[in-house]
Design a protein around this motif. Structure first.
Motif, PDB file in Angstrom:
ATOM      1  N   ASP A 115       0.869  -1.105  -0.064  1.00  0.00           N
ATOM      2  CA  ASP A 115       0.014  -0.172  -0.115  1.00  0.00           C
ATOM      3  C   ASP A 115       0.740   1.252   0.046  1.00  0.00           C
ATOM      4  O   ASP A 115       0.438   2.032   0.235  1.00  0.00           O
ATOM      5  N   GLN A 116       2.114   1.023  -0.358  1.00  0.00           N
ATOM      6  CA  GLN A 116       3.177   2.191  -0.425  1.00  0.00           C
ATOM      7  C   GLN A 116       3.604   2.878  -1.734  1.00  0.00           C
ATOM      8  O   GLN A 116       4.599   3.236  -1.891  1.00  0.00           O
ATOM      9  N   MET A 117       2.587   2.536  -2.837  1.00  0.00           N
ATOM     10  CA  MET A 117       3.005   2.939  -4.031  1.00  0.00           C
ATOM     11  C   MET A 117       3.042   4.610  -4.090  1.00  0.00           C
ATOM     12  O   MET A 117       4.121   4.978  -4.984  1.00  0.00           O
ATOM     13  N   ASP A 118       2.477   5.375  -3.382  1.00  0.00           N
ATOM     14  CA  ASP A 118       2.593   6.762  -3.337  1.00  0.00           C
ATOM     15  C   ASP A 118       4.009   7.034  -2.868  1.00  0.00           C
ATOM     16  O   ASP A 118       4.683   7.909  -3.091  1.00  0.00           O
ATOM     17  N   MET A 119       4.587   6.478  -1.745  1.00  0.00           N
ATOM     18  CA  MET A 119       6.191   6.656  -1.283  1.00  0.00           C
ATOM     19  C   MET A 119       6.776   6.378  -2.344  1.00  0.00           C
ATOM     20  O   MET A 119       7.942   7.030  -2.656  1.00  0.00           O
ATOM     21  N   SER A 120       6.880   5.276  -3.177  1.00  0.00           N
ATOM     22  CA  SER A 120       7.600   4.999  -4.310  1.00  0.00           C
ATOM     23  C   SER A 120       7.899   5.869  -5.284  1.00  0.00           C
ATOM     24  O   SER A 120       8.679   6.500  -5.744  1.00  0.00           O
ATOM     25  N   ASN A 121       6.674   6.378  -5.694  1.00  0.00           N
ATOM     26  CA  ASN A 121       6.555   7.360  -6.593  1.00  0.00           C
ATOM     27  C   ASN A 121       7.105   8.840  -6.089  1.00  0.00           C
ATOM     28  O   ASN A 121       7.496   9.557  -6.913  1.00  0.00           O
ATOM     29  N   HIS A 122       6.830   9.191  -4.894  1.00  0.00           N
ATOM     30  CA  HIS A 122       7.356  10.312  -4.393  1.00  0.00           C
ATOM     31  C   HIS A 122       8.715  10.405  -4.369  1.00  0.00           C
ATOM     32  O   HIS A 122       9.399  11.365  -4.748  1.00  0.00           O
ATOM     33  N   PHE A 123       9.606   9.323  -3.971  1.00  0.00           N
ATOM     34  CA  PHE A 123      10.865   9.290  -3.816  1.00  0.00           C
ATOM     35  C   PHE A 123      11.606   9.137  -5.203  1.00  0.00           C
ATOM     36  O   PHE A 123      12.877   9.270  -5.253  1.00  0.00           O
ATOM     37  N   ALA A 124      10.780   8.527  -6.225  1.00  0.00           N
ATOM     38  CA  ALA A 124      11.425   8.398  -7.488  1.00  0.00           C
ATOM     39  C   ALA A 124      11.468   9.947  -8.329  1.00  0.00           C
ATOM     40  O   ALA A 124      12.001  10.172  -9.383  1.00  0.00           O
ATOM     41  N   ARG A 125      10.788  10.903  -7.773  1.00  0.00           N
ATOM     42  CA  ARG A 125      10.655  12.245  -8.425  1.00  0.00           C
ATOM     43  C   ARG A 125      12.117  13.199  -8.038  1.00  0.00           C
ATOM     44  O   ARG A 125      12.593  13.012  -6.821  1.00  0.00           O
ATOM     45  N   GLN A 126      12.275  13.925  -8.787  1.00  0.00           N
ATOM     46  CA  GLN A 126      13.514  15.223  -8.596  1.00  0.00           C
ATOM     47  C   GLN A 126      12.739  16.207  -7.832  1.00  0.00           C
ATOM     48  O   GLN A 126      11.646  16.933  -8.472  1.00  0.00           O
ATOM     49  N   GLN A 127      13.115  16.649  -6.589  1.00  0.00           N
ATOM     50  CA  GLN A 127      12.348  17.598  -5.966  1.00  0.00           C
ATOM     51  C   GLN A 127      13.307  18.115  -4.993  1.00  0.00           C
ATOM     52  O   GLN A 127      14.405  17.388  -4.337  1.00  0.00           O
ATOM     53  N   MET A 128      13.062  19.243  -4.305  1.00  0.00           N
ATOM     54  CA  MET A 128      14.137  19.916  -3.633  1.00  0.00           C
ATOM     55  C   MET A 128      14.192  19.159  -2.225  1.00  0.00           C
ATOM     56  O   MET A 128      15.510  18.926  -1.776  1.00  0.00           O
TER      57      MET A 128
END
Length: 311
Positions: free
Chosen positions: A84-97
């Motif tokens: 149930d942590q797909m959103d976590m996976s996608n969040h940390f795959a993005r480039q962000q500050m």
């Protein structure tokens, strides 16, 4: 029987697609540098290495900006994501500050962030770094771990998936006293039946896409853009059910092949892409006709009504 591909003939795109046949788990690797800066990256390259001493490994592109911190950190942590942590996976795959802004975490050994509700967590002392072509292979000595026992998030051929017991696996008879009156609940539960049906449908569809020289996520992207114009990567993510890193790579591949072009903040199909999308639709419709040929029009109408109601 097909002939094996030799080194000199290896096409990177086809090679990556072939590697996608190996299903993996999904992790977020974290560390804290000497100056206190934290880093977190989504990775599916994690694997066990040795029991004595207890060693694990994972790899990262040498060009990744996070490598500098991993090289200076005394420790790193492997957070194995739950289903149930797909959103976590996608969040940390993005480039962000600041990837950790608004994310719940606690400091582990050496300051490496640990996330709650994972399937498992390993805290590692930096042990070695090996040259692996265009990747660095990081080896860690496990100094602490948590076995949280949650169902893991998996990744296979461009899509997230979940773990289910194989129907052909030997079944161990449960002791009479331990047998539950709800033993068949999962086998008859509509949600799990839908998941298994989608997996089976996709497994039969995937090989057919090879004839079009695109993978599953690229095909999905073309079909989405064929019906909705100007979506950006974040909007595509919702439609494609895949990690952000895979969505970005699919869009880059399609753009490099001249099938899509950037328009404002989003993407549109080129003429070449529109032709390929038409081929994808023809293939998808042919596969659907084949898969549902045994059912009557009335059954299919009922099935479609139910699906639309559940959306």
């Amino acid at each position: 029987m097909t002939s094996p591909v030799r080194d000199a003939d290896i096409d990177p795109k086809a090679f990556r697609r072939a590697l996608g046949n190996f299903a993996t788990g999904v992790t977020i690797i974290t560390a804290q540098g000497a100056d206190g800066e934290k880093v977190g990256v989504t990775a599916s390259s994690f694997n066990s290495l040795s029991m004595d001493p207890p060693l694990i490994l994972w790899s990262s592109m040498k060009t990744a900006r996070s490598c500098e911190i991993f090289e200076s950190a005394t420790h790193f942590a492997v957070n194995i994501l739950a289903s149930d942590q797909m959103d976590m996976s996608n969040h940390f795959a993005r480039q962000q500050m600041d990837k950790f802004a608004g994310v719940e975490w606690e400091a582990g050994i050496g300051g490496a962030p640990l996330f709650p509700n994972c399937a498992g967590r390993f805290q590692c002392e930096a042990y070695d770094r090996l040259d692996g072509g265009d990747h660095w292979i990081y080896v860690g000595r496990v100094v602490a771990f948590d076995d949280l026992g949650r169902s893991p998030l998996c990744f296979h051929q461009g899509s997230y998936s979940m773990v289910f017991n194989h129907p052909g696996a030997p079944k161990k008879p449960a002791p009479e006293m331990a047998k539950s009156p709800h033993a068949d609940r999962m086998g008859n539960h509509k949600f799990f039946l839908m998941i298994r049906a989608i997996q089976g449908y996709q497994d039969r569809y995937q090989p057919k896409l090879h004839a079009l020289d695109i993978n599953l996520i690229e095909a999905r992207a073309l079909l989405v853009m064929n019906t909705t114009v100007g979506l950006d990567a974040d909007q595509m993510l919702v439609q494609l059910n895949a990690p952000m890193v895979e969505v970005n790579e699919a869009l880059l591949n399609l753009e490099n092949c001249g099938m899509i072009a950037q328009s404002g903040n989003g993407y549109i199909l080129t003429e070449t892409g529109a032709q390929k999308a038409d081929q994808c639709w023809e293939l998808a419709e042919a596969h659907a006709d084949e898969s549902f040929s045994q059912f009557s029009d009335e059954q299919l109408e009922t099935f479609t009504t139910i699906l639309r109601h559940l959306i």
